[in-house]
Design an enzyme around this catalytic site. Structure first.
Site, PDB file in Angstrom:
ATOM      1  N   ASP A 480       0.993  -1.299   0.065  1.00 11.34           N
ATOM      2  CA  ASP A 480      -0.072   0.010   0.128  1.00 11.34           C
ATOM      3  C   ASP A 480       1.018   1.068  -0.129  1.00 11.34           C
ATOM      4  O   ASP A 480       2.067   1.294   0.453  1.00 11.34           O
ATOM      5  CB  ASP A 480      -0.811   0.065   1.121  1.00 11.34           C
ATOM      6  CG  ASP A 480      -1.826   1.209   1.453  1.00 11.34           C
ATOM      7  OD1 ASP A 480      -2.444   1.422   0.262  1.00 11.34           O
ATOM      8  OD2 ASP A 480      -1.681   1.860   2.458  1.00 11.34           O
ATOM      9  N   ASP A 675      -1.293  -0.499   6.165  1.00 11.69           N
ATOM     10  CA  ASP A 675      -1.363  -0.179   7.643  1.00 11.69           C
ATOM     11  C   ASP A 675      -2.803   0.328   7.805  1.00 11.69           C
ATOM     12  O   ASP A 675      -2.979   0.710   9.075  1.00 11.69           O
ATOM     13  CB  ASP A 675      -0.333   1.249   7.558  1.00 11.69           C
ATOM     14  CG  ASP A 675      -1.074   2.587   6.961  1.00 11.69           C
ATOM     15  OD1 ASP A 675      -1.750   2.183   5.930  1.00 11.69           O
ATOM     16  OD2 ASP A 675      -0.983   3.526   7.675  1.00 11.69           O
ATOM     17  N   ASP A 679      -6.814  -1.805   4.405  1.00 10.90           N
ATOM     18  CA  ASP A 679      -5.923  -2.894   4.063  1.00 10.90           C
ATOM     19  C   ASP A 679      -6.264  -4.084   4.574  1.00 10.90           C
ATOM     20  O   ASP A 679      -5.585  -5.303   4.196  1.00 10.90           O
ATOM     21  CB  ASP A 679      -4.543  -2.538   4.468  1.00 10.90           C
ATOM     22  CG  ASP A 679      -4.158  -1.190   3.662  1.00 10.90           C
ATOM     23  OD1 ASP A 679      -4.246  -1.052   2.367  1.00 10.90           O
ATOM     24  OD2 ASP A 679      -3.380  -0.260   4.097  1.00 10.90           O
TER      25      ASP A 679
END
Length: 776
Positions: A480, A675, A679
């Site tokens: 990410d 994080d 996610d």
């Protein structure tokens, strides 16, 4: 009272109406250590909510979770027995026992079973359990080390004395040894062997009996069979005055086995040392602040919202937020970050971290089992209790090997009974000793424990048993962007004025408009003007999805995106695309009622190690990609910075998950690094997931690995260490199997003597442990 800790416990007992403890005890303990077992016998005490507050985590409904010390754990069979027995109890939801740290984590429904009943059930099967305390566990370990050393010393003394007489006995009449002298030597050897057999070898008998009683044959069974066979044969030879005695082999075997286990125990404790150090960080007492008053209270008596004082050099007693003062705090054992971190007003601090410079007052947000420290401990317990596939395979092989060994022993005994009955006992003893599967059982656990300990010290927390093994097999890394490869907060990257008002003044106006806003875009403006006196804003209002508006000194200003100022930007004869795209930034426009005054480019900062980490992962032959919910312009610019060709922008959690599944369908082993809350589904869908330590609680709970240090280079180090660990495990397996395959035929054919078998088996186990310690 000898200390404030004892005083607080005594006060808690009296205040909660539990004075019967004092009425029924028969004598006062001589030392504080003697008091502990006496209190622990009052098992009902542990059902009291006030007592449970310090070590029990209450979840939804009536579900509770506690961390316990288990005394008496000697091998994997002990772990299996405790887990199996407790899981059969009605109301017990889950049990996991960590062999390395001898800790158990139990989850139960308080409506169906009480903690005191669980403790009583553990006592029934021959073990002793009580609430976990890092300090108390260290005391128990010290006592166990002393006991182990005493057993080792007795066995060593016996082996030394018996070995001196073994030479003449083996030489016999050929060396001129008379029958009377030989008998004297035999009886003296017997007397010296009895303490070793009865006292030193006692742990082997206990382990073997538990295994047989619960139909789980462990490595202690062949050891005990070997000892009893050798002792019975030698005793008969001594009584009849004919044949060979093997007292030297028996005492030496006990000595070498105890020595190997002593070293293995120390190595195992060393491997969980980093985790145990975490739990020793939190102090037992805190300085509570009530107005101008300051007084010491036990940490377990703190409530949410209480104010506590952390003086320079002290460990912070609870999680909280700084409400007064400014200082530097050392969080190195929690996060792996070696430098002290500045903590000012509203900064988050954690229990166990060390305050360095100045006193700070903290508003408590979490205590005891709800702190970050306790959360890390629970994740460590879960990881160490869950066995990797390689370790499970090793356990299965060891069980089958032990069963096969007993059949081989029976076959060898039968064959030698036909060939030479006088040598049968010697050969059976040799086979039992030389092929004990100790090394095989230690091959995987020793390596995984050492690697896990090393990574914790580097700020990489393995929260699942399979994480290390799977990380070594990873072929693709998916990241990410925001908060993972970037710092997760916007900063002002560039400014440009379009009127006679200079950039500094425009920035001051923008900060004044944003000062009461909670939006993420407001923070960069406030940070850039934090030492300036801002303007008073009248008629301030937020325009959802566009920006803010307000009046300063009678002039109306707006600050926001292109939607808010489209009519003014259409007249602006300037191409601003480069202004934003260079940085992959978000552009915010400041306007008055008639014209554009300035433009500000805001962008998330790249983490310092991101580019270097990408290069290292690529050098290891791994494929890397970015999946982000950000705009295509921002992600494209960012990917170019870090040198990544594969990326996708504007991804929803579902799209990210679909991308992962597509890779997995092609046979890829995917590691996902993220994080945020969005996610969490993707982290759960990857074969191994890495969550940033600063991320959301949901992301950390879903992650198989938590990066506490926030240093991205540790991801590459974790990959390197995981591959090294798997190689060490394979080396250990190879050594254990090759050793047994070579030694067994020699033992069965009578080519080696029992004392040689004892040395060989002990050295084999020691080599496995020492090889695993290379991972430290």
């Amino acid at each position: 009272m000898c200390c404030l800790g004892c005083q607080s416990v005594a006060e808690a007992i009296v205040e909660n109406g539990l004075e019967d403890y004092y009425k029924h005890r028969t004598e006062l303990p001589k030392t504080p250590e003697d008091l502990v077992p006496e209190v622990l016998r009052q098992l009902a005490l542990y059902d009291h909510p006030e007592v449970q507050k310090s070590f029990v985590l209450s979840s939804e409904g009536h579900q509770k979770e506690a961390s316990l010390i288990l005394e008496g754990i000697t091998c994997a069979a002990c772990v299996w027995l405790n887990e199996r027995h407790l899981k059969q109890l009605k109301g017990v939801i889950g049990v996991s026992v960590n062999y390395s740290s001898q800790r158990a984590r139990v989850i139960w429904n308080d409506d169906e079973i009480q903690l005191s009943q669980i403790l009583a059930e553990i006592n029934k099967i021959g073990y002793h359990a009580h609430p976990f305390s890092a300090q108390q566990q260290e005391q128990i370990r010290q006592q166990q080390r002393k006991l182990d050393f005493r057993r080792l010393a007795v066995a060593g003394l016996a082996a030394g004395q018996v070995m001196m007489l073994a030479g003449p006995l083996y030489s016999g009449e050929s060396a001129g040894l008379e029958f009377a002298s030989a008998q004297l030597f035999r009886w003296f050897s017997l007397v010296m062997t009895v303490p070793a057999m009865v006292y030193s070898a006692w742990p082997f008998y206990v382990g073997a009996w538990r295994g047989i009683a619960n139909r789980n044959i462990g490595m202690d069974v062949p050891i005990v069979l070997g000892l009893l066979t050798g002792f019975a044969g030698s005793l008969w030879a001594t009584i009849t005055g004919s044949g060979l005695v093997y007292f030297d082999t028996i005492t030496m075997l006990i000595f070498f086995l105890l020595g190997t286990r002593f070293l293995e125990r120390n190595a195992r404790e060393k491997s969980v040392e980093a985790a145990e150090n975490l739990l020793r960080l939190a102090p037992l007492m805190a300085t509570k602040v009530n107005g101008k008053e300051q007084f010491l209270v036990p940490v377990m008596e703190l409530n949410l919202g209480d104010h506590i004082l952390a003086k320079p050099g002290e460990a912070i007693a609870a999680d909280g937020v700084v409400v007064d003062g400014e200082s530097s705090v050392d969080e190195s054992l929690l996060t792996g970050e070696s430098r002290p971190l500045k903590k000012g007003l509203n900064a988050q601090v954690f229990a166990g971290s060390i305050n360095y410079e100045s006193p700070i007052t903290i508003s408590v947000t979490a205590v005891a089992e709800n702190t970050m420290l306790a959360g890390i401990s629970r994740l460590l317990d879960r990881a160490q209790a869950e066995k990797p596939k390689l370790a499970q395979t090793a356990d299965k092989i060891a069980v089958y090997f032990t069963s096969a060994l007993l059949l081989v022993v029976a076959l060898v005994a039968l064959v030698w009974w036909q060939i030479d009955p006088s040598r049968m006992v010697e050969i059976v003893l040799t086979v039992l000793v030389v092929s004990c599967p100790c090394a095989l059982s230690l091959a995987a656990p020793a390596a995984f424990a050492a690697a896990g300990s090393h990574l914790v010290q580097r700020g990489v927390l393995l929260t699942r048993g399979h994480a290390l093994e799977t990380l070594a097999k990873v072929t693709h890394f998916v990241f990410d962007k925001t908060g993972t490869l970037t710092l997760g907060h916007l900063t002002l990257q560039n400014s440009r004025a379009y009127s006679e008002i200079d950039v500094a003044e425009c920035l001051k106006i923008a900060a004044s408009l944003e000062k009461n806003s909670e939006h993420a875009l407001a923070k960069p403006f406030i940070a850039a003007t934090k030492h300036q006196a801002l303007y008073t804003v009248a008629d301030a209002k937020n325009i959802p999805g566009q920006g803010v508006q307000g009046s300063i000194n009678g002039q109306v200003y707006t600050l926001g995106n292109t939607k808010l100022h489209q009519h003014l930007l259409d007249d602006l004869s300037l191409n601003n695309s480069e202004f934003a795209s260079e940085l992959g930034a978000t552009v915010v426009w400041l306007c008055d009622e008639k014209r554009v005054l300035a433009a500000f480019a805001l962008a998330d900062q790249l983490r310092p190690q991101a580019q270097q980490m990408m290069e290292k992962l690529k050098a290891r032959g791994l494929h890397v990609a970015i999946l982000s919910g950000d705009s295509e312009t921002a992600v494209s610019s960012f990917a170019q910075k870090v040198g990544m060709q594969e990326w996708q922008a504007a991804c929803s959690p579902e799209q990210k998950l679909a991308y992962l599944h597509a890779l997995q369908a092609k046979g890829a082993v995917v590691a996902m690094v993220g994080d945020g809350i969005n996610d969490a589904p993707v982290l759960a869908g990857a074969q191994v997931s890495i969550a940033m330590g600063s991320g959301t609680q949901m992301a950390r709970a879903t992650g198989d690995v938590v990066l506490l240090s926030e240093n991205l280079l540790e991801i590459d180090h974790a990959v390197e260490r995981s591959r090294f660990a798997i190689n060490v495990v394979r080396e250990n397996f190879a050594w254990a199997l090759v050793y047994n395959l070579i030694a067994l035929p020699f033992a069965a054919s009578g080519a080696i003597s029992p004392w040689m078998a004892a040395i060989g088996m002990s050295v084999s186990s020691l080599i496995v442990v020492l090889n695993a310690l290379r991972l430290k």
